[in-house]
Scaffold this motif. Structure first.
Motif, short mmCIF file in Angstrom:
data_model
loop_
_atom_site.label_atom_id
_atom_site.label_comp_id
_atom_site.label_asym_id
_atom_site.label_seq_id
_atom_site.Cartn_x
_atom_site.Cartn_y
_atom_site.Cartn_z
N GLN A 92 0.87 -1.18 0.00
CA GLN A 92 0.00 0.00 0.00
C GLN A 92 0.91 1.23 0.00
O GLN A 92 2.07 1.14 0.41
CB GLN A 92 -0.86 0.02 1.26
N ALA A 113 -4.37 -8.34 2.38
CA ALA A 113 -5.20 -8.37 3.59
C ALA A 113 -6.50 -7.62 3.34
O ALA A 113 -6.56 -6.72 2.50
CB ALA A 113 -4.46 -7.74 4.76
N GLY A 114 -7.55 -8.00 4.07
CA GLY A 114 -8.81 -7.29 3.91
C GLY A 114 -9.79 -7.62 5.02
O GLY A 114 -9.84 -8.76 5.52
N GLU A 157 -11.40 -10.56 -1.58
CA GLU A 157 -10.26 -9.64 -1.46
C GLU A 157 -9.25 -9.87 -2.59
O GLU A 157 -8.70 -8.91 -3.13
CB GLU A 157 -9.58 -9.80 -0.09
N GLU A 164 -8.52 -6.86 -5.08
CA GLU A 164 -7.24 -6.16 -5.01
C GLU A 164 -6.32 -6.46 -6.18
O GLU A 164 -5.59 -5.58 -6.63
CB GLU A 164 -6.54 -6.46 -3.68
N GLU A 224 -6.68 0.61 -3.71
CA GLU A 224 -6.29 -0.13 -2.50
C GLU A 224 -4.78 -0.32 -2.39
O GLU A 224 -4.23 -0.33 -1.29
CB GLU A 224 -6.93 -1.53 -2.51
#
Ligand code: NAD
Ligand code: MG
Length: 339
Positions: A206, A218-219, A234, A238, A282
């Protein structure tokens, strides 16, 4: 409750019947359920201190230690600040030793920070700064302590009646005495997934990550989702890939940004469907990494390393982070899987 009365009437029998672990868990349960027993434990327990959610730490070389403050030290310090000893009851239970010494955490945010620091010869340090340099059991203990203290700080009123809520002594719940609603500490389930295509693994970063650091995807779980559905959603959201199979690995409490339960999984995508399409809302970047690249990064210190061309070398989350454990497991799996 039967075990409580057995414990009180015949502690020796009780000791012979149960392992230390079982006795500890039963004792902690008792402390959460019975304010009277918890008050006694506070009067012989030890305290981890916080100031506006920053833990009190001592730095020894490059490492941080979280000192346990005795109840005598606590009382003497509160006396110096002309504070009522009852402030100790604001603490929350976070565990106990094998000798049944209860551990509590207390936030002294209402007192002058620098005076406590010079009195106890340490400093209140932001958890994010110290987390990866904390010793052994301290990181998980401080992480759950901070999460619990934060929850109490932000849940002082009943969301139904608007009236103040009261915590039980251990801090395992808050009660609205107007309507009897009981509130329990909350945490958010988050899946973290290491995607593999059989020979490479997928890592992403990120914008907010330190330069060069990549981690697993991750989510947060959406309401109503199973863990499997969150993993699939996710990964699709993503990086635009479809998960073919997945399996659970382990879990970890994570204090950032609030209180999350990280649920770690491995996932496979089909080797012929590996074209990544990064969701720029994201992620800053995502890519496939070979075993050699991962092994090299694992051998490096977990910190930014600038290369001659100005770019940063790949580095991975430190060993406390469950992302690191997923990556280590993947490496082992590669070694045990025939090419
Ligand atoms: N322990 C580890 O190894 C490790 C590794 C990577 C990420 N993490 C943690 O995983 C967490 C989630 O990762 P992410 O940021 O990619 O999640 P994510 O992909 O779900 O994106 C975050 C966004 O989700 C939304 N969201 C939905 N429910 C939320 C909730 N309950 N709390 C906060 N935001 C919510 C917000 O809009 C937020 O901006 C992060 O807090 C991160 O610190 C831990
Ligand atoms: Mg994410």
């Amino acid at each position: 409750m039967i075990y409580q009365s057995v414990y009180r009437r015949a502690p020796f029998l009780w000791c012979r019947l149960h392992s230390t672990y079982v006795r500890k868990m039963r004792y902690l349960f008792e402390l959460k359920e019975d304010d009277g027993i918890c008050r006694q434990a506070q009067n012989s327990g030890t305290f981890y201190l916080f100031h506006n959610l920053s833990p009190f730490l001592k730095k020894v070389g490059s490492r941080y230690l979280a000192p346990q403050i005795s109840v005598a030290e606590m009382k003497s310090m509160l006396g110096k600040f002309k504070q009522n000893e009852q402030m100790i009851e604001d603490s929350v239970l976070i565990g106990c030793s094998d000798e049944f010494m209860a551990y509590f955490a207390l936030d002294l945010g209402s007192l002058e920070k620098s005076v406590i620091e010079s009195e106890l010869k340490g400093s209140f340090t932001e958890l994010r700064k110290a987390f990866f340099q904390l010793d052994g059991k301290d990181a998980p203990l401080l992480s759950s302590a901070q999460a619990l203290l934060r929850w109490h700080d932000t849940h002082q009123y009943c969301s139904k009646t608007g009236q103040p809520t009261q915590k039980n002594l251990a801090g395992s719940k808050r009660i609205c005495h107007t309507n009897g609603i009981i509130y329990y500490p909350q945490m958010s389930p988050v899946v973290i997934t290491l995607v593999s295509d059989g020979s490479r693994c997928l890592l992403a970063r990120q914008v907010s990550f330190p330069k060069g650091m990549y981690s697993a995807l991750a989510g947060f779980c959406d309401v109503g989702e199973t863990l499997e559905e969150t993993v699939r959603r996710e990964v699709a959201e993503e990086v635009g890939l479809e998960v073919e199979s997945l399996w659970y690995s382990a879990s970890q409490h994570w204090p950032f940004p609030n209180s999350s339960l990280m649920i770690a999984c491995h996932a496979m995508v089909q080797p012929q469907q590996t074209k990544i399409s990064v969701n720029k809302l994201e992620l800053e970047a995502a890519g496939w990494f070979s075993l050699e690249e991962i092994m090299e990064a694992l051998g490096r210190e977990p910190k930014p390393l600038k290369q001659e061309d100005g770019s940063f070398s790949l580095w991975l989350p430190p060993k406390w982070a469950i992302a690191h454990q997923l990556i280590q497991e993947w490496v082992k799996l590669q070694a045990s899987t025939p090419a």
